[in-house]
Design an enzyme around this catalytic site. Structure first.
Site, PDB file in Angstrom:
ATOM      1  N   ASP A   1      26.671  42.081  18.509  1.00 12.96           N
ATOM      2  CA  ASP A   1      25.735  42.941  19.229  1.00 12.96           C
ATOM      3  C   ASP A   1      25.514  44.208  18.418  1.00 12.96           C
ATOM      4  OD1 ASP A   1      24.877  42.607  22.429  1.00 12.96           O
ATOM      5  OD2 ASP A   1      24.552  44.617  21.615  1.00 12.96           O
TER       6      ASP A   1
ATOM      7  N   ASP B   1      23.512  44.102  13.146  1.00  9.20           N
ATOM      8  CA  ASP B   1      22.063  44.134  13.356  1.00  9.20           C
ATOM      9  C   ASP B   1      21.521  42.778  12.893  1.00  9.20           C
ATOM     10  OD1 ASP B   1      19.316  44.490  13.305  1.00  9.20           O
ATOM     11  OD2 ASP B   1      19.402  46.477  12.385  1.00  9.20           O
ATOM     12  N   VAL B   2      20.936  42.022  13.806  1.00  2.00           N
ATOM     13  CA  VAL B   2      20.547  40.638  13.477  1.00  2.00           C
ATOM     14  C   VAL B   2      19.429  40.550  12.451  1.00  2.00           C
ATOM     15  CG1 VAL B   2      21.319  39.639  15.663  1.00  2.00           C
ATOM     16  CG2 VAL B   2      18.942  40.473  15.448  1.00  2.00           C
TER      17      VAL B   2
ATOM     18  N   ASN C   1      20.463  34.265  20.308  1.00  3.26           N
ATOM     19  CA  ASN C   1      20.003  34.823  21.581  1.00  3.26           C
ATOM     20  C   ASN C   1      19.366  36.203  21.475  1.00  3.26           C
ATOM     21  OD1 ASN C   1      20.138  35.157  24.632  1.00  3.26           O
ATOM     22  ND2 ASN C   1      21.522  36.791  23.970  1.00  3.26           N
TER      23      ASN C   1
ATOM     24  N   TYR D   1       5.668  39.851  21.872  1.00  2.88           N
ATOM     25  CA  TYR D   1       6.770  39.084  22.444  1.00  2.88           C
ATOM     26  C   TYR D   1       6.384  37.614  22.564  1.00  2.88           C
ATOM     27  CZ  TYR D   1      10.524  37.885  25.741  1.00  2.88           C
ATOM     28  OH  TYR D   1      11.614  37.321  26.360  1.00  2.88           O
TER      29      TYR D   1
ATOM     30  N   LYS E   1       8.127  34.451  20.649  1.00  2.00           N
ATOM     31  CA  LYS E   1       8.815  33.427  21.438  1.00  2.00           C
ATOM     32  C   LYS E   1       8.180  32.048  21.271  1.00  2.00           C
ATOM     33  CE  LYS E   1      12.172  35.870  23.142  1.00  2.00           C
ATOM     34  NZ  LYS E   1      13.550  35.627  22.670  1.00  2.00           N
TER      35      LYS E   1
END
Length: 253
Positions: free
Chosen positions: A33, A52-53, A79, A145, A149
């Site tokens: 996270d 940090d993804v 996720n 978004y 997605k």
């Protein structure tokens, strides 16, 4: 059971619910996270990484640590995501578009990129990507978004094809409106954009499902455990909505 799961953005919300569900199912749990405080609040027996993804060096280092500590990985829950701006497309700044798409799409790509080699070596593994019902329908005022997605669904279907010959699987969960802090932010921004109250927007979203209700994060967690298990050993390349059945993606109230 000695199975191992890593969940990005696992310290709160849907990710935390996934981690709790896998923990209850007997998995070893590793969460990442960006929020260090929330990581510190996670159960002490969970492994954790402050990552940090969208930073590949940080992601690579985390997966190297997973390999060194665990020797491999059975389940990846990609996720991490952010809601992004709520505005008509002509009013969205490019930097805000890129920030939303980066976390939602690049984050899933980087997680898969560094998990897949371990799964191919093992001849097994399950990747679960969190998309959204916004990845199945268009939603006004949510273009970055929605675009991200939709994109992660294409990524996941491709991963299913690449992993299949090596005994691995990849599936997508599309949550609907999930009770919690993140959705409250969406409701507030949409209410402001539409000149409505929060409760009016909430009622509109709920009435847009055949079950007339939001879902809870634990519902998503339980689906993730199923998709990671041997009970779903021939479920791959699928897009599964956990949303109470969306019948109107843009309800008017």
């Amino acid at each position: 059971m000695n199975r191992r799961v890593l969940i990005t953005a696992g310290a709160s919300g849907i990710g935390r619910a996934m981690a709790e569900a896998f923990d209850q199912a007997g998995y070893q749990v590793w969460i990442s996270d960006l929020n260090a405080r929330l990581l510190d609040e996670a159960p002490g027996h969970w492994r954790r990484s402050h990552v940090d993804v969208v930073d590949e060096a940080q992601m690579a280092a985390m997966f190297d640590e997973v390999r060194a500590s665990w020797g491999g990985l059975d389940v990846l829950c990609a996720n991490a995501g952010v809601a992004g701006p709520t505005a008509q497309v002509e009013n969205i700044a490019l930097e805000d578009w890129r920030a939303c798409v980066s976390v939602n799409l690049d984050g899933a790509f980087l997680a898969a990129k560094h998990a897949v080699p371990m799964m191919k070596e093992a001849g097994s593994g399950s990747i679960i990507v969190t998309s959204s019902t916004a990845g199945q329908y268009g939603y006004p005022n949510r273009s970055p978004y929605c675009a991200a997605k939709w994109a992660v669904i294409g990524l996941a279907k491709t991963l299913a094809m690449e992993l299949g010959p090596h005994g691995g699987r990849c599936n997508v969960i599309c949550p609907g409106s999930v009770e919690g802090e993140r959705m409250e932010g969406v409701l507030a921004r949409e209410a402001a954009a539409k000149g409505m109250t929060r409760d009016q927007v909430y009622a509109g979203y709920a009435s847009g499902t055949s079950m007339g209700s939001f879902v809870e994060a634990r519902d998503i967690g339980e689906m993730a455990v199923f998709l990671g298990s041997d009970a779903a050993r021939f479920v791959s390349g699928q897009v599964i909505a956990v949303d109470g059945h969306t019948v109107n993606p843009d309800p008017k109230v």
